[in-house]
Design a protein around this motif. Structure first.
Motif, short mmCIF file in Angstrom:
data_model
loop_
_atom_site.label_atom_id
_atom_site.label_comp_id
_atom_site.label_asym_id
_atom_site.label_seq_id
_atom_site.Cartn_x
_atom_site.Cartn_y
_atom_site.Cartn_z
N GLY A 89 -11.02 -3.65 4.08
CA GLY A 89 -10.90 -2.26 4.47
C GLY A 89 -10.08 -1.44 3.49
N HIS A 90 -10.01 -0.15 3.75
CA HIS A 90 -9.38 0.79 2.83
C HIS A 90 -7.92 1.05 3.22
N ILE A 91 -7.10 1.29 2.21
CA ILE A 91 -5.68 1.56 2.45
C ILE A 91 -5.49 2.75 3.38
N GLY A 92 -6.28 3.80 3.19
CA GLY A 92 -6.14 5.00 4.01
C GLY A 92 -6.37 4.72 5.49
N GLU A 93 -7.38 3.89 5.79
CA GLU A 93 -7.66 3.53 7.18
C GLU A 93 -6.53 2.69 7.76
N ALA A 94 -6.01 1.76 6.96
CA ALA A 94 -4.88 0.94 7.42
C ALA A 94 -3.66 1.81 7.68
N ARG A 95 -3.42 2.76 6.80
CA ARG A 95 -2.27 3.67 6.95
C ARG A 95 -2.41 4.50 8.23
N GLU A 96 -3.62 4.94 8.50
CA GLU A 96 -3.86 5.73 9.70
C GLU A 96 -3.57 4.92 10.97
N ARG A 97 -3.94 3.64 10.96
CA ARG A 97 -3.72 2.79 12.13
C ARG A 97 -2.27 2.38 12.28
N LEU A 98 -1.61 2.09 11.16
CA LEU A 98 -0.28 1.47 11.21
C LEU A 98 0.86 2.47 11.05
N GLY A 99 0.58 3.67 10.53
CA GLY A 99 1.61 4.69 10.44
C GLY A 99 2.18 4.85 9.05
N ALA A 100 2.90 5.94 8.88
CA ALA A 100 3.40 6.34 7.56
C ALA A 100 4.40 5.36 6.98
N ASP A 101 5.14 4.65 7.84
CA ASP A 101 6.19 3.75 7.35
C ASP A 101 5.72 2.33 7.13
N ALA A 102 4.47 2.03 7.46
CA ALA A 102 3.98 0.66 7.32
C ALA A 102 3.93 0.23 5.86
N ILE A 103 4.18 -1.06 5.65
CA ILE A 103 4.02 -1.67 4.32
C ILE A 103 2.55 -2.06 4.18
N ILE A 104 1.91 -1.58 3.11
CA ILE A 104 0.51 -1.94 2.87
C ILE A 104 0.39 -2.40 1.42
N GLY A 105 0.09 -3.69 1.27
CA GLY A 105 -0.10 -4.26 -0.06
C GLY A 105 -1.55 -4.55 -0.33
N LEU A 106 -1.90 -4.62 -1.59
CA LEU A 106 -3.30 -4.81 -1.97
C LEU A 106 -3.42 -5.89 -3.03
N SER A 107 -4.40 -6.78 -2.84
CA SER A 107 -4.74 -7.75 -3.88
C SER A 107 -5.50 -7.04 -4.99
N CYS A 108 -4.97 -7.13 -6.20
CA CYS A 108 -5.60 -6.46 -7.34
C CYS A 108 -6.15 -7.46 -8.36
N TYR A 109 -5.98 -8.75 -8.10
CA TYR A 109 -6.57 -9.81 -8.92
C TYR A 109 -6.12 -9.67 -10.37
N ASN A 110 -7.01 -9.28 -11.28
CA ASN A 110 -6.61 -9.06 -12.67
C ASN A 110 -6.92 -7.63 -13.10
N SER A 111 -6.99 -6.71 -12.11
CA SER A 111 -7.47 -5.35 -12.38
C SER A 111 -6.35 -4.32 -12.29
N LEU A 112 -5.96 -3.79 -13.42
CA LEU A 112 -4.98 -2.70 -13.43
C LEU A 112 -5.59 -1.44 -12.81
#
Length: 205
Positions: A89-112
């Motif tokens: 899923g998308h960070i924006g959707e997670a932020r909407e569900r969990l709130g402004a203060d939630a920690i949201i990390g993303l796997s970026c593999y080898n992609s800057l």
């Protein structure tokens, strides 16, 4: 609870372990100095019960607890946030569900590029890896030290390294720009409190 800017990031090892063992091991890792814990469980029996108990243990020690992959479980358990892979899923959707203060990390593999996009969308941190052969993710594509160096220059959010990291090889990742080292087996294949302290010495060098 705030995400640490530096330190050890412990990820639970749950296969063939009782909930009591998982909780005891996490508490031992926290005693050793772990800065953040992620609940990762690919074969859960009662994920909500375990997640809630891990939240309780972590919060008693002022350590944030994140849930791997599952925004709804993070919400129900009262976790501090979620870690998202490429299909979660998308960070924006997670932020909407969990709130402004939630920690949201993303796997970026080898992609800057993926990390830069994640930062733009409000990610708390970007995780890169795997850097070394890993029992937890044996088929994961390798990441390069150069990607860490570039990420450290380009990002204003913390950079997390993951994948086969041991006290014997972690120093080169910190030197390349990792702020946090994310570890499963290197902590939980052995005595977690002792193992955690061995990693922390890398941050003091």
């Amino acid at each position: 609870m705030k995400f640490p800017m530096r330190g050890l990031y412990a990820i639970t090892q749950t296969d063939h372990k009782s909930q009591g063992t998982v909780i005891d091991e996490v508490e031992a890792a926290i005693r050793g100095g772990t800065a953040v814990v992620q609940y990762r469980d690919k074969n859960p029996r009662d994920a909500l019960a375990l997640a809630r108990e891990l939240v309780r243990v972590c919060h008693r020690h002022n350590v944030p607890l994140l849930v791997n992959d599952d925004v709804e479980l993070a919400l129900q358990a009262g976790a501090d946030g979620v870690h998202l892979g490429k299909d979660d899923g998308h960070i924006g959707e997670a932020r909407e569900r969990l709130g402004a203060d939630a920690i949201i990390g993303l796997s970026c593999y080898n992609s800057l590029d993926r990390a830069l996009e994640a930062q733009t969308h409000g990610a708390t941190y970007a995780a890169f890896g795997r850097f070394f052969p890993s029992n937890s993710k044996p088929l994961a594509a390798p990441a390069q030290l150069d990607t860490l160096r570039q990420a450290k220059q380009a990002l204003s959010i913390p950079v997390v390294a993951i994948g086969g990291i041991l006290p014997e090889n972690g120093a080169q990742l910190l030197a390349a720009g990792a702020d946090l080292l994310a570890v499963i087996g290197g902590i939980f294949d052995r005595e977690p409190e002792v193992s955690t302290r061995a990693y922390l010495r890398l941050f003091d060098q």
